[in-house]
Enzyme design. Structure first.
Site, mmCIF file in Angstrom:
data_model
loop_
_atom_site.group_PDB
_atom_site.id
_atom_site.type_symbol
_atom_site.label_atom_id
_atom_site.label_comp_id
_atom_site.label_asym_id
_atom_site.label_seq_id
_atom_site.Cartn_x
_atom_site.Cartn_y
_atom_site.Cartn_z
ATOM 1 N N LYS A 46 0.835 -1.221 -0.022
ATOM 2 C CA LYS A 46 -0.045 -0.059 0.130
ATOM 3 C C LYS A 46 0.684 1.393 -0.051
ATOM 4 C CE LYS A 46 -3.779 -1.799 2.703
ATOM 5 N NZ LYS A 46 -4.610 -2.057 3.849
ATOM 6 N N GLY A 47 2.129 1.177 0.341
ATOM 7 C CA GLY A 47 2.708 2.265 0.472
ATOM 8 C C GLY A 47 3.227 2.924 -0.667
ATOM 9 N N ASP A 103 7.892 2.085 -2.676
ATOM 10 C CA ASP A 103 7.904 3.257 -1.468
ATOM 11 C C ASP A 103 9.360 3.364 -0.765
ATOM 12 O OD1 ASP A 103 7.243 0.764 -0.140
ATOM 13 O OD2 ASP A 103 5.960 1.582 1.009
ATOM 14 N N ASP A 106 14.451 -1.524 1.604
ATOM 15 C CA ASP A 106 15.239 -1.860 2.712
ATOM 16 C C ASP A 106 16.044 -2.803 2.645
ATOM 17 O OD1 ASP A 106 15.576 -1.971 5.450
ATOM 18 O OD2 ASP A 106 13.441 -1.817 6.032
ATOM 19 N N LYS A 134 17.337 2.541 1.863
ATOM 20 C CA LYS A 134 18.238 2.563 3.096
ATOM 21 C C LYS A 134 18.872 1.414 2.640
ATOM 22 C CE LYS A 134 14.297 2.727 6.415
ATOM 23 N NZ LYS A 134 13.725 1.659 7.718
ATOM 24 N N PHE A 155 12.715 4.287 11.060
ATOM 25 C CA PHE A 155 11.349 3.935 10.515
ATOM 26 C C PHE A 155 10.524 4.838 10.170
ATOM 27 C CE2 PHE A 155 6.829 2.371 10.485
ATOM 28 C CZ PHE A 155 7.181 1.329 9.793
ATOM 29 N N VAL A 156 10.263 5.235 8.762
ATOM 30 C CA VAL A 156 9.355 6.207 8.281
ATOM 31 C C VAL A 156 7.948 6.524 8.029
ATOM 32 C CG1 VAL A 156 11.662 7.371 7.251
ATOM 33 C CG2 VAL A 156 9.989 5.875 5.972
ATOM 34 N N ASP A 162 3.318 3.932 6.376
ATOM 35 C CA ASP A 162 2.346 3.721 7.638
ATOM 36 C C ASP A 162 3.307 3.340 8.422
ATOM 37 O OD1 ASP A 162 0.844 0.494 7.825
ATOM 38 O OD2 ASP A 162 2.276 1.169 6.350
ATOM 39 N N ARG A 168 -0.430 7.538 6.853
ATOM 40 C CA ARG A 168 -0.122 7.443 5.383
ATOM 41 C C ARG A 168 -0.622 8.892 4.842
ATOM 42 N NH1 ARG A 168 0.676 2.429 3.291
ATOM 43 N NH2 ARG A 168 -0.345 0.625 4.586
#
Length: 182
Positions: A46-47, A103, A106, A134, A155-156, A162, A168
């Protein structure tokens, strides 16, 4: 904008203005690379949906869109290790020029799985645009074709990202500050 959150609060990392400038610049690179060719854009849910909406508005190409849902986090801030498809593609990508909109890149675990999944139907080309990178947390040796911002190991949230399905809607990107130890 300061809001309280489950991890002690939010601290501004990237302003909406800085994000908008970088999204326009990446769209310019993509326009140049795919000039004269139709492009099928796949947003990873969803990001990525906010980033994808802003990005496609700057693409000067014949664009079609689809979404793919992959989940690896659940409700927390640490990847669970299990990757599952939550929404499959509605259109075959065989023979298409495909741009995947993600999004954040990582550890690379979900990304590696995503690459294999999308390469299987043999698209003409497969490129990836990442808003946030990252690299300090990378376990798998992967890299996106277009990268918005390199960020530290925090953590963003915001701009589609979210924490437990919250934040969001924030227009800027923030990181969650840890709660003070008692």
């Amino acid at each position: 904008m300061r809001k309280s959150g489950p991890a002690g609060g939010l601290k501004l990392l990237l302003t909406r203005q800085k994000i908008a400038r970088r999204v326009r610049a990446m769209a310019g690179e993509i326009n140049k690379d795919f000039r004269g060719r139709p492009l099928h854009v796949i947003g990873i849910l969803k990001g990525s949906w906010v980033f994808m909406a802003d990005l496609v508005r700057h693409l000067e190409l014949d664009v079609t869109v689809d979404f793919l849902g992959f989940a690896s986090y659940g409700a927390g801030s640490v990847p669970s290790g299990a990757i599952r498809i939550t929404k499959d593609l509605e259109t075959s990508i065989e023979g298409l020029d495909v741009l995947v909109v993600e999004d954040i890149l990582d550890t690379g675990g979900t990304f590696k799985h995503l690459e294999r999944f999308l390469a299987a139907p043999h698209p003409r080309s497969l490129k990836v645009v990442e808003l946030l990178n990252k690299s300090s947390r990378r376990i798998e040796p992967v890299r996106a074709d277009y990268i918005g911002f390199e960020i530290p190991c925090v953590f963003v949230v915001g701009y589609g990202l979210d924490f437990g399905q919250r934040y969001r809607n924030l227009p800027d990107i923030h990181f969650l500050r840890p709660s003070p130890r008692k």
